[in-house]
Structure formats: C-alpha cells, structure tokens
Write an enzyme that holds these catalytic residues in place. Structure first.
Site, mmCIF file in Angstrom:
data_model
loop_
_atom_site.group_PDB
_atom_site.id
_atom_site.type_symbol
_atom_site.label_atom_id
_atom_site.label_comp_id
_atom_site.label_asym_id
_atom_site.label_seq_id
_atom_site.Cartn_x
_atom_site.Cartn_y
_atom_site.Cartn_z
ATOM 1 N N THR A 133 -13.458 57.749 -37.005
ATOM 2 C CA THR A 133 -14.431 56.656 -36.957
ATOM 3 C C THR A 133 -15.749 57.096 -36.343
ATOM 4 O O THR A 133 -15.790 58.044 -35.548
ATOM 5 C CB THR A 133 -13.852 55.489 -36.122
ATOM 6 O OG1 THR A 133 -14.859 54.501 -35.902
ATOM 7 C CG2 THR A 133 -13.377 55.982 -34.759
ATOM 8 N N ASP A 134 -16.810 56.383 -36.675
ATOM 9 C CA ASP A 134 -18.106 56.674 -36.049
ATOM 10 C C ASP A 134 -18.156 56.180 -34.607
ATOM 11 O O ASP A 134 -19.060 56.547 -33.843
ATOM 12 C CB ASP A 134 -19.258 56.066 -36.848
ATOM 13 C CG ASP A 134 -19.203 54.548 -36.968
ATOM 14 O OD1 ASP A 134 -18.213 53.934 -36.518
ATOM 15 O OD2 ASP A 134 -20.156 53.971 -37.530
ATOM 16 N N GLU A 135 -17.172 55.384 -34.185
ATOM 17 C CA GLU A 135 -17.188 54.855 -32.823
ATOM 18 C C GLU A 135 -16.987 55.933 -31.767
ATOM 19 O O GLU A 135 -17.280 55.714 -30.587
ATOM 20 C CB GLU A 135 -16.145 53.747 -32.674
ATOM 21 C CG GLU A 135 -16.451 52.537 -33.534
ATOM 22 C CD GLU A 135 -15.629 51.312 -33.165
ATOM 23 O OE1 GLU A 135 -15.357 51.110 -31.968
ATOM 24 O OE2 GLU A 135 -15.264 50.552 -34.076
ATOM 25 N N TYR A 159 -9.917 52.366 -27.693
ATOM 26 C CA TYR A 159 -9.737 52.739 -29.100
ATOM 27 C C TYR A 159 -10.549 53.974 -29.455
ATOM 28 O O TYR A 159 -10.014 54.972 -29.936
ATOM 29 C CB TYR A 159 -10.134 51.577 -30.020
ATOM 30 C CG TYR A 159 -10.411 52.027 -31.432
ATOM 31 C CD1 TYR A 159 -9.432 52.677 -32.186
ATOM 32 C CD2 TYR A 159 -11.668 51.819 -32.026
ATOM 33 C CE1 TYR A 159 -9.693 53.110 -33.488
ATOM 34 C CE2 TYR A 159 -11.925 52.236 -33.316
ATOM 35 C CZ TYR A 159 -10.937 52.885 -34.039
ATOM 36 O OH TYR A 159 -11.197 53.316 -35.313
ATOM 37 N N LYS A 163 -9.360 57.882 -30.422
ATOM 38 C CA LYS A 163 -9.722 58.539 -31.677
ATOM 39 C C LYS A 163 -10.501 59.825 -31.406
ATOM 40 O O LYS A 163 -10.331 60.830 -32.117
ATOM 41 C CB LYS A 163 -10.536 57.603 -32.561
ATOM 42 C CG LYS A 163 -9.739 56.477 -33.184
ATOM 43 C CD LYS A 163 -8.635 56.986 -34.111
ATOM 44 C CE LYS A 163 -9.173 57.612 -35.382
ATOM 45 N NZ LYS A 163 -8.083 58.023 -36.310
#
Length: 355
Positions: A133-135, A159, A163
């Site tokens: 994810t870009d998060e 989260y 990741k």
C-alpha cells in the site's frame, strides 16, 4: 502458468483472480483464511472453472504452505493476504502483526524452500509478488509532492506499520537469499465487491438506506483513487513483466478529498436512484462530520510514471467513470452486500475445500 494467490477472497484478491481466470485464462490456487472480509461470493464467476481452486487456510501455517507448494507446483506467488482496515488496526492491532508480518515471514520461508527445489529453468520464471500500500510512505500533508518508489517509509498506523514491515521482509529475502521478488504499492482501491466498512461502499449503502453518512474531521483528507479492475491488470502486468527486485507504485491519477468523494457519490445517486428513503430531499443532507480518527494522514498521492514507462500500464477508468460503475454495481447487486450486512455469507465458510 499457475499462480498461488494469497488472500484471494478479499476485495483486491478476488478482482485479481477473476481477471486471471476469466481474461488471461491462467490457473489459480486461492489460499484464504476467510476472515470477516473474505467472501467466496465475490468469486461466483469462477466457481466450477477448471482453472480455479480454493484452499481454506492461514498463511501463518507453515506446514500447509509447504504442502500446497509441493502439491501444486505454482510458477509464482502473488501475496495479497493482509488485514487492511486502519480503524480496526487502531482498536485491535494484534491480528495485523500476526497476518501482515508473521504471515508474510512464513510465506517467504516456504517460498524460499520451494524455490530451492526448482530446476534452473523453472527458477528463471518464478516470481514472488508482494502487494502493498501507499500508506507505508506516511503523510504528504500539503507538500505538493508525490510518492515515488524512492520515498522513505514513514507509516502512521498499526496497519501501515505492519505493511511496511512486510515490505522490508520481502526485499530482505530477495537480497539475502536470492528469492526473485517484486513489490507493488497501490493507492486507495474502489469498485465492485468492496467490503461495506470501507469509505465508498459505506457511503453508498448508508445513502441508499437513508442513514447518516459519517465524514472524519472536515473531510479534507486527500487520497488517490484506483479502480480495482485497473489494479488487477497492473498486478498481472508487474507479475509477468516487472523487473526482479523492483518496486512499482500503482495509482489511479485521481486525487480527491474524502468530502469530494462523498459528494460525488451523492450526485451519482441523485441520477441513478432518485427515489429516496425516509423522505429526504437530497442525499447530501445525510452527510455528518464526526471526530477525526487518531493519526489520520492528510494526503496520499502516487507517482505512477515508472510502471507507465517501463511496463506501459496506465489506468483505463477515470474517477468519474469508475465511481459511476461502482454505484451502479451496488444498486444492482444487493444479493452480495445484503448477505454481507446480514453475515449470511459466513455460512459459506462451513465445508470449504481444504488440503
């Protein structure tokens, strides 16, 4: 080609499997634990297809992973199994550590062991594709910058931290053990079969039922929105042609504030479902601003120029066309989301095929 997809009963995973089986005619083994968001109803279109197999299981189960790889002999792995809801990670982070970090570690161990048994010829075509994810990059705030593949990691939630850890593990296995890996980091996905706790389906269904539409803070948080079927195409493109040990950012080129997204959904519903519940005048009347969540990042935005230049991928859907298709799908497929809201789909977990 035979691909092991982990987390294939989830939102992105099911879209990928539908694409691989129905469009690319590729054999797929779907390994999914069937947690609350894993829904086999999202794979009705491939049920019974000779190219598709489902295995119920946990990526933390090393014996099961070894067994699947030995029996199925896949030519590659696309790893999507993950806990992914930020709010849930704030309330109960344990599952995120277990699945996203420990599960990825177990899968990497099994993949390395399996890879060592392959012939030199088969090793040339094997690939471990980790979907992220870009998060992991953190918050761009009002900098005006974009996330590139070289952006430093700065996760904000349990989260995104979990990741980020899994991304590092995958790259370490590539560098230390020679496992042929690629990593992709995507922006916010939306589209059919999206679990109702997520922003876009939550807004659609609350509006349809005349319920309040909650918006965190003032709704100014910016996200780049990617139609899930565009993402599925991108994942296969990277899996097939991506350069080993590389990272590719996948974005939709659609930066929108959360409030813009909510208002756009209300606008589309005005056209597609003008008859409203509870005597409301306009769907936008349902919007309610609520207390912001802790550590809420202000802006994410993807620079997807690398995948465009190297692999000739770009999204087909604009946000306008994608959101129209998404709203229309939810209006026409109450059979899917009504079972989710009533938890009836969970009954399908009984008696699933196992190995």
């Amino acid at each position: 080609m035979k691909v092991l997809v982990t987390g294939g009963a989830g939102f992105i995973g099911s879209a990928l499997i539908r694409y691989l089986v129905l469009e690319e005619k590729i054999s797929v083994i779907n390994l999914d634990k069937l947690t609350y968001a894993g829904n086999l109803n999202s794979l009705k279109e491939v049920e019974g297809n000779s190219l598709y197999q489902f295995v119920k299981g946990d990526i933390c189960n090393s014996e099961l992973l070894d067994q699947i790889l030995e029996q199925q002999q896949p030519t590659g792995i696309i790893h999507l199994a993950a806990e992914s809801h930020v709010d849930r990670s704030l309330d109960a982070p344990d599952a995120f550590i277990d699945t996203n970090i420990v599960g990825t570690f177990q899968l990497l161990k099994a993949a390395r062991k399996y890879f060592s048994t392959l012939t030199e010829e088969l090793k040339k075509t094997f690939k471990f594709h980790h979907v992220s994810t870009d998060e992991v990059y953190g918050d761009l705030a009002d900098s005006g910058l974009l996330f590139t593949e070289e952006t430093s990691y700065d996760p904000s939630s349990p989260y995104s931290a979990s990741k980020a850890a899994s991304d590092h593990l995958v790259r370490a296995w590539g560098r230390s053990y020679g496992l042929p890996i690629v990593v992709t980091n995507c922006s916010n996905n939306y589209g059919p079969y999206h679990f109702p706790e997520k922003l876009i389906p939550h807004v659609i269904l609350n509006a349809v039922f005349g319920k309040p539409i909650p918006v965190y803070g003032d709704g100014s948080q910016v996200r780049d929105w990617l139609y899930v079927e565009d993402h599925a195409r991108a994942l296969f493109t990277v899996f097939k042609n991506g350069k080993l040990n590389s990272t590719y950012n996948i974005g939709g080129h659609n930066e929108k504030t959360n409030l813009e997204v909510v208002k756009k959904i209300c606008e589309v519903l005005e056209r597609l479902k003008p008859e409203k519940p509870n005597g409301i005048g306009n769907y936008s009347e349902l919007i309610e601003f609520v207390k912001d969540r802790p550590g809420h990042d202000i802006r994410y935005a993807i620079d997807a120029s690398k995948i465009a230049k190297e692999l000739n991928w770009s999204p087909i859907e604009s946000f306008e066309t994608g959101i129209e298709k998404t709203v229309q799908w939810y209006l026409e497929n109450s059979w899917w989301w009504s079972d989710v809201l009533n938890h009836k789909y969970e009954l399908s977990r009984l008696g699933d095929k196992t190995v």
